[in-house]
Design a protein around this motif. Structure first.
Motif, short mmCIF file in Angstrom:
data_model
loop_
_atom_site.label_atom_id
_atom_site.label_comp_id
_atom_site.label_asym_id
_atom_site.label_seq_id
_atom_site.Cartn_x
_atom_site.Cartn_y
_atom_site.Cartn_z
N VAL A 32 38.25 37.97 24.97
CA VAL A 32 38.33 39.89 24.48
C VAL A 32 37.74 40.80 23.35
O VAL A 32 37.28 39.56 22.60
N VAL A 33 37.38 41.70 23.41
CA VAL A 33 36.42 42.91 22.63
C VAL A 33 37.11 43.44 21.48
O VAL A 33 38.32 43.35 21.77
N GLY A 34 36.86 42.96 20.13
CA GLY A 34 37.81 43.13 19.57
C GLY A 34 38.03 42.88 17.78
O GLY A 34 37.00 41.64 18.11
N PHE A 35 39.09 42.97 17.02
CA PHE A 35 38.51 42.22 15.79
C PHE A 35 39.49 41.32 15.58
O PHE A 35 40.52 41.17 15.84
N ALA A 36 39.71 40.08 15.54
CA ALA A 36 40.18 39.02 15.53
C ALA A 36 41.80 39.26 14.86
O ALA A 36 43.06 38.07 15.16
N SER A 37 41.59 39.24 13.81
CA SER A 37 42.71 39.86 12.24
C SER A 37 43.84 40.89 12.98
O SER A 37 44.84 41.22 12.72
N HIS A 38 43.07 42.07 13.76
CA HIS A 38 44.11 42.61 14.34
C HIS A 38 45.41 42.45 15.43
O HIS A 38 45.19 41.58 16.90
N PRO A 39 46.34 42.39 15.46
CA PRO A 39 46.84 42.44 16.48
C PRO A 39 47.72 41.94 17.60
O PRO A 39 47.64 41.66 18.35
N ASP B 208 34.70 34.74 5.62
CA ASP B 208 36.20 33.95 5.58
C ASP B 208 37.45 34.97 5.61
O ASP B 208 38.99 34.31 5.98
N GLU B 209 37.61 35.54 5.30
CA GLU B 209 38.62 36.86 4.64
C GLU B 209 39.32 37.19 6.28
O GLU B 209 40.68 37.14 6.71
N ILE B 210 38.12 37.25 7.03
CA ILE B 210 39.37 37.65 7.90
C ILE B 210 39.88 36.55 8.55
O ILE B 210 40.69 37.05 9.91
N ASN B 211 39.30 35.32 8.29
CA ASN B 211 39.67 34.21 9.45
C ASN B 211 40.80 33.88 8.54
O ASN B 211 41.75 33.72 9.64
N MET B 212 41.08 34.29 7.28
CA MET B 212 42.09 34.04 6.88
C MET B 212 43.69 35.10 7.12
O MET B 212 44.68 34.88 7.70
N VAL B 213 43.05 36.23 7.57
CA VAL B 213 44.25 37.45 7.56
C VAL B 213 44.32 36.92 9.34
O VAL B 213 45.41 37.06 9.79
N THR B 214 43.61 36.57 10.32
CA THR B 214 43.58 36.06 11.70
C THR B 214 44.62 35.53 11.71
O THR B 214 45.97 35.08 12.39
N CYS B 215 44.38 33.89 10.81
CA CYS B 215 45.78 32.99 10.99
C CYS B 215 46.75 33.36 10.67
O CYS B 215 48.06 33.19 10.52
N GLN B 216 47.50 34.47 9.31
CA GLN B 216 48.31 34.97 9.09
C GLN B 216 48.98 35.56 9.95
O GLN B 216 50.54 35.71 9.86
N VAL B 217 48.32 36.45 10.79
CA VAL B 217 49.22 36.77 11.46
C VAL B 217 49.20 36.27 12.79
O VAL B 217 50.15 36.76 13.22
N ALA C 36 40.73 26.68 10.17
CA ALA C 36 40.47 28.18 10.37
C ALA C 36 39.01 27.73 9.15
O ALA C 36 38.81 26.62 8.61
N ARG C 37 38.01 28.55 9.28
CA ARG C 37 36.73 27.64 8.62
C ARG C 37 36.26 29.13 7.34
O ARG C 37 36.69 30.13 7.28
N LEU C 38 36.00 28.07 6.23
CA LEU C 38 36.18 29.21 5.37
C LEU C 38 34.53 28.60 4.96
O LEU C 38 34.37 26.98 4.46
N ARG C 39 33.62 29.34 4.02
CA ARG C 39 32.51 29.40 2.94
C ARG C 39 33.24 29.64 1.81
O ARG C 39 32.06 28.40 1.35
N GLY C 40 33.68 30.22 1.51
CA GLY C 40 33.41 30.18 -0.24
C GLY C 40 34.02 29.39 -0.45
O GLY C 40 35.28 28.71 -0.61
#
Length: 458
Positions: free
Chosen positions: A48-55, A76-85, A97-101
């Motif tokens: 699927v093409v798109g931003f993973a954080s979008h429902p 990192d932020e997209i990964n975190m929001v994606t998990c929240q959604v 989630a893979r986080l580098r910060g």
């Protein structure tokens, strides 16, 4: 099982490759259509093409009935929001989630990942995983790869065989007879670039790279059997003071005994920050390829040199210069897997591939049933699976020789209670045992079937 992988970069593609090969329903999401197309064209996955954080994107990816979501995008932020959604809207059970910060990884803020805050079940830090891998390399400098299993009581070691190795030209069966008390098993051999699981009648030859499972207490003896001497480094030079280099330096400062460590960092502000963060490590500002600076770091006296900048070519050249100057062992960080073939010709002792390490860490949390740990070998060529044996596990109560393992699978070690035992064909696997099994990629699915518990267990 249905898994959604967010991010089709190196890590995401490798994860998709692993899981799709095991008949797991995989959908890949990425905002780059070229990466999604590559995954669809080369793997048995959906895209699927798109931003993973979008429902709506997650919905198109089938999040309503997904069992797991792995967020491994570049942000990192997209990964975190994606998990929240994924949690709030689709109630996906497990989210990785893979986080580098580094701030996100600070233990002080670990409360952030509670279910009622930011519901991430597993956080993977590539930099920390790589730093841990580097420390394992330094702990056993005679091996090009080392990983602990079975609660730290067993080790998998990668060993390159030289002409003077006493074990060459001898069938593995005969080695078992010669060293009857040695708790060690050869589970994998790479010869002329090809990895395979050896049989009892196979011989080892100079130039082979072998993978050996050993009881922790027998590791030094196993190294000697295969022609190596284990001498923990006392002087270490690190090129690159990023999160990995800093993490290794901190770990070395915390080790018992005095390890003299020097770090070379090209960025002045970073060098100053690292110098303030360390107590006993000497930090030098400059180019890690500068021969005068390397001499100032006493590279010729170093027992080990670790090149962990963000540039593969710099790491390789720094390692070559270190070996030329007289460093006993050189290890470099390599992101591009096509460059690993240069390690042997250049005389570099070992390399660390962040992608492989990160994928192994994530796979540990993907496996179903009683699998406790996973380690990926090479370019996804084989895996080590560690599992607990239950009463309904198919291999329970059977002798090793009587288990119908696929051709590319071998039992490497068994722990009974707190003890890793010497393995023979007559060894019986019982309820409560923990086993570590080497399996070629094509045989991983079959091995997992042998390790799974039946529905009666629940």
């Amino acid at each position: 099982m249905k898994v959604i992988i967010c991010g089709a970069g190196q890590v995401g593609w490798q994860l998709a490759r692993h899981l799709a090969g095991e008949r797991i329903d995989v959908t890949v999401i990425d905002s780059n259509p070229d990466l999604v197309r590559r995954a669809i064209d080369t793997l048995d996955v959906q895209g699927v093409v798109g931003f993973a954080s979008h429902p709506d994107v997650l919905d198109r990816a089938g999040a309503t009935d997904a069992d797991m979501l792995i967020a491994a995008t570049h942000s990192d932020e997209i990964n975190m929001v994606t998990c929240q959604v994924a949690h709030s809207i689709f109630a996906i059970t497990k989210k990785v989630a893979r986080l580098r910060g580094q701030s996100y990884l600070n233990a002080v803020y670990s409360d952030l990942y509670r279910q009622d805050h930011m519901p991430i079940d597993v956080v993977i830090s590539p930099e920390r995983e790589v730093a841990d891998a580097a420390m394992r390399r330094l702990a056993v400098p005679a091996a090009f790869d080392t990983v602990s299993f079975l609660g730290g009581r067993a080790e998998l070691m990668g060993i390159s065989l030289d002409d003077d190795c006493p074990a060459v030209n001898t069938p593995l069966r005969q080695l078992s007879d010669l060293f009857s008390t040695l708790r060690a098993t050869v589970v994998g051999v790479r010869r002329n670039g090809t990895l395979f699981a050896p049989e009892a009648g196979d011989q080892l030859f100079p130039g082979d790279d072998i993978y050996v499972f050993s009881h922790k207490d027998d590791s030094l003896r196993a190294l000697e059997v295969f022609g190596k001497k284990a001498m923990p480094p006392e002087r270490v030079v690190i090129v690159g003071a990023g999160n990995v280099g800093l993490g290794v330096a901190k770990s070395l400062e915390g080790r018992p005994g005095r390890v003299r460590t020097r770090i070379i960092e090209a960025n002045r502000s970073r060098a100053e920050h690292v110098a303030d963060s360390l107590d006993r490590t000497i930090v030098l500002h400059g180019d890690g390829l500068d021969t005068e600076l390397l001499a100032e770091a006493h590279i010729e006296e170093a027992d080990a040199m670790l090149a962990v900048t963000d540039d593969d070519k710099v790491n390789i050249l720094a390692a070559v210069r270190a070996k030329t100057a007289g460093t006993r062992m050189a290890v470099c960080l390599i992101n591009d897997p096509t460059l690993t073939s240069l390690m042997g010709p250049f005389g570099i002792d070992a390399y660390i591939n962040p992608r492989t390490i990160t994928v192994s860490s994530i796979l540990r949390h993907v496996r179903q049933g009683p699998v406790l740990g996973v380690y990926s070998i090479g370019d996804a060529e084989a895996e080590i699976l560690e599992a607990r044996v239950h009463s309904t596990t198919p291999i329970s109560g059977k002798a090793v020789r009587d288990i119908d393992f696929p051709e590319g699978a071998l039992v490497g070690a068994i722990r009974k209670g707190d003890e890793v035992i010497r393995l023979t064909g007559d060894t019986r696997i019982e309820v409560g045992d923990a086993v570590a099994i080497f399996a070629m990629a094509k045989d991983v699915f079959a091995v997992e079937r042998l390790l799974q518990v039946t529905v009666d267990f629940f």
